[in-house]
Every structure is written in C-alpha cells, then in structure tokens.
Design an enzyme around this catalytic site. Structure first.
Site, PDB file in Angstrom:
ATOM      1  N   HIS A  38     -34.181   2.929 -35.563  1.00 28.46           N
ATOM      2  CA  HIS A  38     -35.034   2.549 -36.244  1.00 28.46           C
ATOM      3  C   HIS A  38     -35.952   3.638 -37.228  1.00 28.46           C
ATOM      4  O   HIS A  38     -36.681   4.364 -36.632  1.00 28.46           O
ATOM      5  CB  HIS A  38     -36.053   1.746 -35.375  1.00 28.46           C
ATOM      6  CG  HIS A  38     -36.971   0.643 -36.180  1.00 28.46           C
ATOM      7  ND1 HIS A  38     -37.944   0.001 -35.247  1.00 28.46           N
ATOM      8  CD2 HIS A  38     -37.278   0.317 -37.244  1.00 28.46           C
ATOM      9  CE1 HIS A  38     -38.758  -0.793 -36.132  1.00 28.46           C
ATOM     10  NE2 HIS A  38     -38.290  -0.557 -37.355  1.00 28.46           N
ATOM     11  N   HIS A  44     -37.243   6.813 -35.095  1.00 29.04           N
ATOM     12  CA  HIS A  44     -37.031   6.534 -33.645  1.00 29.04           C
ATOM     13  C   HIS A  44     -35.999   5.752 -33.365  1.00 29.04           C
ATOM     14  O   HIS A  44     -35.424   5.462 -34.013  1.00 29.04           O
ATOM     15  CB  HIS A  44     -38.317   6.307 -32.938  1.00 29.04           C
ATOM     16  CG  HIS A  44     -38.801   4.759 -33.322  1.00 29.04           C
ATOM     17  ND1 HIS A  44     -39.425   4.507 -34.508  1.00 29.04           N
ATOM     18  CD2 HIS A  44     -38.546   3.573 -32.639  1.00 29.04           C
ATOM     19  CE1 HIS A  44     -39.323   3.134 -34.539  1.00 29.04           C
ATOM     20  NE2 HIS A  44     -38.931   2.735 -33.442  1.00 29.04           N
ATOM     21  N   LYS A 223       6.206  -8.045 -15.369  1.00 28.90           N
ATOM     22  CA  LYS A 223       5.322  -9.326 -15.470  1.00 28.90           C
ATOM     23  C   LYS A 223       4.048  -8.791 -14.730  1.00 28.90           C
ATOM     24  O   LYS A 223       4.025  -8.367 -13.094  1.00 28.90           O
ATOM     25  CB  LYS A 223       5.586 -10.532 -14.643  1.00 28.90           C
ATOM     26  CG  LYS A 223       4.696 -11.552 -14.628  1.00 28.90           C
ATOM     27  CD  LYS A 223       5.323 -12.742 -13.980  1.00 28.90           C
ATOM     28  CE  LYS A 223       4.608 -14.018 -14.507  1.00 28.90           C
ATOM     29  NZ  LYS A 223       3.328 -14.109 -13.991  1.00 28.90           N
ATOM     30  N   ASP A 225      -0.011  -9.005 -12.991  1.00 26.67           N
ATOM     31  CA  ASP A 225      -0.864  -9.761 -12.350  1.00 26.67           C
ATOM     32  C   ASP A 225      -2.450  -9.734 -12.635  1.00 26.67           C
ATOM     33  O   ASP A 225      -3.156  -8.845 -11.913  1.00 26.67           O
ATOM     34  CB  ASP A 225      -0.534  -9.438 -10.811  1.00 26.67           C
ATOM     35  CG  ASP A 225      -1.011 -10.906  -9.826  1.00 26.67           C
ATOM     36  OD1 ASP A 225      -1.370 -11.962 -10.536  1.00 26.67           O
ATOM     37  OD2 ASP A 225      -0.816 -10.691  -8.706  1.00 26.67           O
ATOM     38  N   GLU A 361       5.322  -8.319  -9.697  1.00 24.82           N
ATOM     39  CA  GLU A 361       5.261  -9.795  -9.469  1.00 24.82           C
ATOM     40  C   GLU A 361       6.672 -10.279  -9.979  1.00 24.82           C
ATOM     41  O   GLU A 361       6.865 -11.103  -9.558  1.00 24.82           O
ATOM     42  CB  GLU A 361       4.082 -10.523 -10.443  1.00 24.82           C
ATOM     43  CG  GLU A 361       3.924 -11.882 -10.265  1.00 24.82           C
ATOM     44  CD  GLU A 361       2.894 -12.354 -11.141  1.00 24.82           C
ATOM     45  OE1 GLU A 361       2.865 -13.655 -10.793  1.00 24.82           O
ATOM     46  OE2 GLU A 361       2.040 -11.583 -11.737  1.00 24.82           O
ATOM     47  N   HIS A 632       9.789  -3.174  16.231  1.00 21.25           N
ATOM     48  CA  HIS A 632       8.705  -2.715  17.312  1.00 21.25           C
ATOM     49  C   HIS A 632       7.862  -2.085  16.371  1.00 21.25           C
ATOM     50  O   HIS A 632       8.267  -0.820  15.725  1.00 21.25           O
ATOM     51  CB  HIS A 632       9.588  -2.143  18.542  1.00 21.25           C
ATOM     52  CG  HIS A 632      10.644  -2.949  18.925  1.00 21.25           C
ATOM     53  ND1 HIS A 632      10.403  -3.694  20.039  1.00 21.25           N
ATOM     54  CD2 HIS A 632      11.906  -3.088  18.980  1.00 21.25           C
ATOM     55  CE1 HIS A 632      11.310  -4.612  20.500  1.00 21.25           C
ATOM     56  NE2 HIS A 632      12.289  -4.048  19.644  1.00 21.25           N
ATOM     57  N   GLY A 687      12.415 -12.076  26.294  1.00 26.24           N
ATOM     58  CA  GLY A 687      13.323 -12.250  27.638  1.00 26.24           C
ATOM     59  C   GLY A 687      12.428 -13.214  28.264  1.00 26.24           C
ATOM     60  O   GLY A 687      11.836 -14.312  28.068  1.00 26.24           O
ATOM     61  N   LYS A 688      12.483 -13.297  29.746  1.00 26.88           N
ATOM     62  CA  LYS A 688      11.636 -13.940  30.751  1.00 26.88           C
ATOM     63  C   LYS A 688      10.331 -13.331  30.826  1.00 26.88           C
ATOM     64  O   LYS A 688       9.344 -13.936  31.398  1.00 26.88           O
ATOM     65  CB  LYS A 688      12.345 -13.889  32.121  1.00 26.88           C
ATOM     66  CG  LYS A 688      13.620 -14.488  32.147  1.00 26.88           C
ATOM     67  CD  LYS A 688      14.115 -14.737  33.431  1.00 26.88           C
ATOM     68  CE  LYS A 688      13.424 -15.486  34.513  1.00 26.88           C
ATOM     69  NZ  LYS A 688      13.917 -15.266  35.960  1.00 26.88           N
ATOM     70  N   HIS A 691       4.138 -10.796  27.028  1.00 30.93           N
ATOM     71  CA  HIS A 691       3.123  -9.774  26.503  1.00 30.93           C
ATOM     72  C   HIS A 691       1.815 -10.252  26.461  1.00 30.93           C
ATOM     73  O   HIS A 691       1.607 -11.663  25.978  1.00 30.93           O
ATOM     74  CB  HIS A 691       3.555  -9.296  25.227  1.00 30.93           C
ATOM     75  CG  HIS A 691       4.893  -8.178  25.285  1.00 30.93           C
ATOM     76  ND1 HIS A 691       5.347  -8.060  24.039  1.00 30.93           N
ATOM     77  CD2 HIS A 691       5.484  -7.845  26.192  1.00 30.93           C
ATOM     78  CE1 HIS A 691       6.595  -7.033  24.434  1.00 30.93           C
ATOM     79  NE2 HIS A 691       6.442  -7.044  25.748  1.00 30.93           N
TER      80      HIS A 691
END
Length: 735
Positions: A38, A44, A223, A225, A361, A632, A687-688, A691
């Site tokens: 200004h 200033h 492509k 995302d 993507e 596992h 199995g039998k 967990h």
C-alpha cells in the site's frame, strides 16, 4: 452497521472509493490471510488475518522479513471486511488511505492455540501457507508508552526451514493476482495476461471394462486414487474445480500457489488428479480425506495427465498424443507437487499386471489419437485391480447391540432417474469417520425411504432414512445375481461428485476394437492382478477344488483376513502339487518371490536371516499362486517386532480325547483370563484343538510375555492337575 466494522465504515466514503463496504460474514474452516502493498501517505504493507468473519489488520511500514533477527513494527489498525482480501486498485486522494493497493501475497494461516486469548495477552503465533510468505511467524504486542494511542506490535519470523539472512521480499514487485506493478495499477492498465478460451469444461470420463484392447492405438497410465481436478490458471490466478463444478481452490491452496508460481504469466487449463502419495509411492485416498479436514502434515501432489488449453489456444480438438507432448515439455521444470503422468504405448495387459503388483488402483487406457470430447464415449477406459465405485447413501442402520454409531450404510444408485437400493456396507468404519458421518446425517434425516425398492428391516436393527445426497466410495467383492453388493466396505465420502450422476458401473467391451480377455481360455489367467499359472491344477480331491478356486477364495476373504495377517512375519505351508502330494513349511523368502516384503532379523547366534511379510491383497494372492495354503503369523507386527500384541493359548488334545473335555478346557482357561480382566476370543485350530486368543497392547518384550503365558498355564495345571499339563510332549498329555 456491524460493530466489528463500524470504524472501517466510518472512515470511508463509499460513493468515492471502490473499496468494499464493511459487512461481516461467517468464516470457513480454513482461515485466509492477505498481504497488500500500500503506497499512501507512506509506503507500507498491510498484513491481514481472517478471524471471526473479518480481517484482523496490521500496518507494517517496512514489510515482513524472512530474517529472524529483524523485528518489524506492526501497527494494529481497524478490522477490515473479508471481501477486502480481493481489493486491488487506487483509493482516491483525499480519502482515508488514499493511494495504490496491490495484492502482494495470499494464502491460508494456521494459528497455534486460542486466537482470542493470544490477542488479549499480546502473543499470537501461527503458520503461513502463502505463495510468498511461508512457515512460522509471530505477532508480539509492545508495552504501551505513556501518551501513545497506537496499538504497536512486532511481526517476527520464527526460525524454521524458510528462515533467510536477508529480508527475502524485495524480489516480489508484482501483484500475486494480476501480475501488475504498482505503476501499472496506478495507471489503470488492464491485466496483461492471455485469457483462457473457456472458463468451464466437462471432464472426459472412462468406461469400466474387463478386457484390454489390442494394438498400438492405445496408451496406458496408472489410475490414481484421489479427486479429479481441472485447473484453470491465468493472470496469476488459479482455480481448482472438481468434476461436478465445485471450487476447491481453497482446500488445495498449496497446489494453487505452485501453479501460480509455475505459470509465470502463462495461462493454461489442466486435467489431473489431486492426491496424497504415501511412503511406498501409492496414492492414498483416506489420507487425502484426512488432509481436507486438517490440511497440515501431509503434502498434496497434483498428477496432471492432460492439457486442454495453453496461452489462449483451445487444444481439445488436437489428438491426445499431441496434447501430451506439449504438456510434457511444459512441465519439464515443474515444482515437485506438480507431477506429469507418464504413459506407455500398447502393452495394456502388462501395464495392468504391473499396476496391481504395485498395489495401485488399476490403469486408464486412452486412444492415442482421441480428441477431448468431455464425454464417456469409450475413448478412455479403466481397468480396476479392486472392485470399487461410488454409491449414494440413502440411510443407515443401528443394531440393538449398539447404543450409538452406525452398523451399516444403505446404498443406492440411480437408474432412469429412480433411486435403487443395491446393498449395504457394514465395514470400514472408525471413530473418526463415524463422527463425520453422524454430523452430516443430521440435516438429511427423512421419514420415508428414498429407494424405489427399500430393503427389509431386520428384527434387531433400526433404520434411519436419509436424503440421497452424500456419495461414498465403496470397495466390494462382487455383484450378486439379484443386483446386490457382496462384502461392501466404506472407504470414504466423495464430496467431488454429484449424487445424481452415480450409476452402476457396468463392465463392457471397447467398441470397434479387437479384444483379448484378461481371463482368457489359455493356461494362464489373472485374478486380482496376479498372473495364475496352472489354474486347473487339483489341490483338494474330495471335493474337487482347483488352484484357481483356492485363489478366488483368498481374493474374496482378503478384506477380512488381511487385518490379522498383514505386517506380521509369516511362516507358511505350501502344497504346490496339491495336499495329496508333499507339502513343506517355509519361513524364509525364496529368490524372485513376488508380493512380499523382506526384513532381516537376528537369530539367537546374532546372525542376520531374511524373513518376510505381506502388505496387501496382491501379496496374499501371490503367495496363493505359489501354492501357499496356510499362513502362520508372529504375535507381533513388523513395526514393533520385540513387543507382541497377540497371545495364543493352544489347547492341543491327544488324538483319542473326547471333544467335550477340550471344550471344558476352553471354559477353564477363559475363567482364569476373565479373573485377570483380559478379553479372550475362541478360534478353532484346524484340527480337534482350540486356540484361545488374547489381544494385548504391545508394551512388554517377549521374555515377560512368555513368563506371563507360562504362569497362566501353570495355574491351570496346579488348579486342575488331573486335566492339564504344560509339558509340550504328546506322550505326557494322553489323558
């Protein structure tokens, strides 16, 4: 007259000055700032910060400085209206502030702490995200001297990566908006830039297909995302517009600033995708959504793939290869957050496999010589690694098991102007996005269903119907025969898309082009982006299950399985010739293993060995392609290997033991864990046995972890010595 702006209005005669009249308005989520050069009675800079619907204003005689040693006097003046941030021109002589005003800088500011308290206490610290002013700054009020009516502050640059030894502002002598000098503004000269030949445009859309066209008349790009954004840049002004016409310039202001700097007086129209790129180089849609709520901490990248106009010339009727050549040259020295989208010519199937292997993507195919018609005419196609598309939310459910929140979203699409129910998404929620959804739902609640075919209300749930306005991105497994989604998961809201434009994406073929099926009748097929060899090989004899069947199963359960498998060291069981042949146990990666991440781990002797883990569905399916049937996992994640987060108690009975005794063991173990205030979950072991799984916070090392687990087992052994033994040898556990 607004009280906040009464002083501003009283000082000005709006019949003479073109400055905006003082009207306070509501502030948006992101706070803007502006600096105006200004030249009035004195030269200033006016430094203005948006707060509570107005611009807090300081006159800075010497202007801001990037030198942290400089203490710039900043005199607090009357608040200005928000509209003043757009004012550039000449205030008539004799009027308050008479002289020339230039828009010198603008952007977003982020305060530290409470702004009102900072203003009262005289300490205001903040970050600036402007074109010219960046980084950490502070305003500090000076102690008033006797008889001094001025409210004097100091504007300081705090030390950060932007600090300089000089002021760093003298080189900027033109308007940030129009490129004009102060003399040109005073002379009333018009903007000298070349205007774009159009101010709006329809985006070119891609058709979803399941096959790759043959021939060299196609190019292929990744492509991405993110949000589709068209950028209009002219005269040091950048507008960033979504595909449905929303102006997102403020939301993506850092890219807008880079475009202005990069243009350097040029005008152009760009088409691209606004993204955030993660550490692995992939675009992250969720991170982009988080950025839009809080634009601090992560950097935007505008990936640009087309040029529609340059320096007043409309290029949309030029062939694609010509537009791309001009664009590539234009972006040769572009800033890092403006990225040219590279392509390959032909090799569509290889490009698709490479994209899926990289966890992207999918790919976009474009006719090499096509014009930019702004339609979905088949000149652009898309192939997706995952099944994803946008759906409109028409309601949500809450089950009787939850006091608050969302159980599932009810989704629909438009078919011939009718809003049709297509299924529900019941996963993908977290605390943050549930809160966001609940806030947006409040104003959309309605009494009757918006669907022409509303879903049946289940006995244990409550449905809240919504006006169909919000668009959600959804990942899903497949469409059922009765046109319903299977395994749909919420990925985020799409504010850049109009709900009335959302239709079911039908996979089709590309017209007028010979086709090659991605899942051909040849010996190899592709599932989830992974090339499958010998898909007809029989893995299980009774019932007959082929290798392709196994891999398709893993593809369908991947979304549920990956949260428990990804980012954990794996030990796998492979049966490449079927379960009737030799199977083997594997814990180290082999040469050329695809889809896995290797990690070196020291063994007990201090020697380093390679282990591996997977990060996504591609890794899971790549392992299945190699014949892996069992996964596992370690009890800790790779980012905290020495701090386990899952404890598993394996109740492994003798072969002749009655199943009821094993079930009693589960109940006994759970009773002890419950006494210790630990939540436990039952899982069959294959199995039998059973967990019993106990999630824990990753806070202790493996030694303490094992000691605790052993102490639980020993308590069971002492409490019921006739039932349990902690001895791992089967001979000792025949009873």
């Amino acid at each position: 007259m607004n009280i906040k702006l009464s002083e501003y209005n009283e000082k000005r005669n709006f019949d003479r000055t073109t400055e905006p009249e003082g009207i306070a308005v509501n502030s948006d989520e992101q706070l803007r700032f502006v600096v105006q050069h200004h030249i009035a009675r004195k030269n200033h800079y006016d430094f203005r910060l948006e707060w509570n619907g107005t611009l807090l204003s300081w006159a800075v005689p010497k202007g801001p400085s990037y030198n942290s040693s400089d203490k710039r006097l900043a005199i607090k003046v009357e608040d200005h209206p928000l509209e003043y941030r757009n004012f550039e021109g000449t205030i008539p002589k004799g009027e308050y502030g008479g002289g020339v005003v230039m828009l010198w800088d603008e952007g977003i500011w982020e305060p530290y702490g409470n702004v009102d308290e900072g203003l009262n206490e005289g300490v205001l610290k903040f970050n600036l995200y402007g074109v010219r002013l960046k980084g950490k700054w502070a305003l500090i009020r000076l102690k008033a001297k006797a008889g001094d009516s001025k409210d004097n502050w100091l504007l300081l640059k705090e030390k950060d990566e932007y600090t300089k030894t000089e002021t760093g502002i003298s080189e900027y002598t033109t308007s940030i908006r129009t490129g004009r000098t102060m003399d040109e503004i005073e002379a009333g000269e018009n903007d000298s830039f070349t205007k774009n030949p159009f101010s709006t445009a329809e985006v070119q859309l891609a058709k979803l297909v399941k096959t790759v066209p043959e021939g060299e008349n196609w190019i292929y790009e990744m492509k991405y995302d993110g949000y589709r954004i068209m950028a209009f840049v002219e005269g040091n002004i950048a507008r960033l517009i979504t595909r449905n016409g929303n102006d997102y310039t403020k939301r993506f202001f850092t890219v807008g600033n880079s475009l202005i700097d990069f243009a350097n007086g040029k005008s152009f129209v760009l088409d691209g995708e606004m993204t955030i790129i993660d550490a692995t180089g992939k675009t992250d849609f969720q991170a982009l959504q988080n950025h839009m709520k809080n634009p601090i901490g992560q950097s935007l990248t505008y990936i640009i793939f087309d040029l529609l106009a340059l320096d007043g010339v409309d290029l949309r009727d030029r062939p694609l290869f010509e537009r791309k050549e001009i664009l590539e040259k234009l972006m040769k020295d572009a800033p890092k957050n403006l990225y040219y989208s590279r392509h390959v010519k032909g090799k569509g199937e290889e490009s698709f496999i490479a994209a899926c292997e990289a966890g992207m993507e999918g790919i976009i195919g474009k006719k090499y010589d096509s014009v930019y018609s702004g339609t979905r005419n088949g000149d652009w196609i898309k192939l997706k690694c995952d099944k994803r598309q946008e759906f409109v939310i028409g309601g949500f459910t809450l089950t009787d098991k939850k006091v608050s929140g969302i159980s599932s979203l009810l989704l629909g699409v438009y078919e011939n102007e009718k809003f049709v129910y297509v299924g529900r998404a019941g996963t993908g929620f977290n605390k943050r996005n549930i809160k966001e959804l609940e806030t947006k739902f409040k104003s959309l609640i309605k009494e009757k269903p918006p669907f022409t075919n509303p879903p049946k209300i289940r006995s244990n749930e409550k449905i809240t119907w919504l006006e169909p306005e919000l668009v959600a991105e959804i990942k899903y497994a497949e469409w059922t025969e009765d046109n319903q989604l299977r395994q749909a998961s919420f990925k985020g809201l799409r504010e850049d898309k109009n709900s009335r434009d959302v239709k079911k994406e039908l996979q089709g073929q590309v017209s007028e082009e010979p086709m090659q099926s991605m899942e051909s009748i040849e010996s190899n097929i592709v599932i989830g982006g992974v090339k499958i060899t010998s898909p007809d090989k029989v893995i299980f004899d009774d019932p007959k299950i082929t290798k392709a069947d196994v891999i398709r199963y893993y593809e369908k359960v991947a979304e549920l399985m990956l949260p428990y498998v990804e980012q954990r060291i794996l030990s796998i069981v492979r049966c490449p010739k079927g379960v009737a042949q030799t199977c083997f146990y594997k814990k180290h990666p082999g040469p050329g293993t695809k889809g896995v991440v290797t990690i070196p781990i020291s063994n007990d002797e201090g020697e380093s060995e390679e282990y591996f883990y997977i990060e996504n569905m591609f890794g899971l399916l790549s392992e299945a392609q190699m014949g892996t049937l069992e996964f596992h996992t370690w009890g800790s994640r790779v980012n905290q290997l020495e701090k386990p987060d899952i404890m598993v108690f394996d109740l492994d009975p003798d072969e002749g033991m009655d199943i009821e005794r094993v079930r009693q063991g589960v109940q006994d173990l759970k009773s002890i864990l419950s006494e210790l205030s630990l939540n436990s979950y039952l899982k069959t072991s294959g199995g039998k046995g059973y967990h019993v799984v106990v999630p824990i916070k990753p806070s202790v090392n493996w030694d303490r972890f094992r000691d605790f687990a052993r102490s639980v087992v020993e308590v069971m052994e002492q409490k019921w010595p006739d039932r349990y033994t902690s001895n791992v040898r089967k001979a000792k556990r025949a009873d």
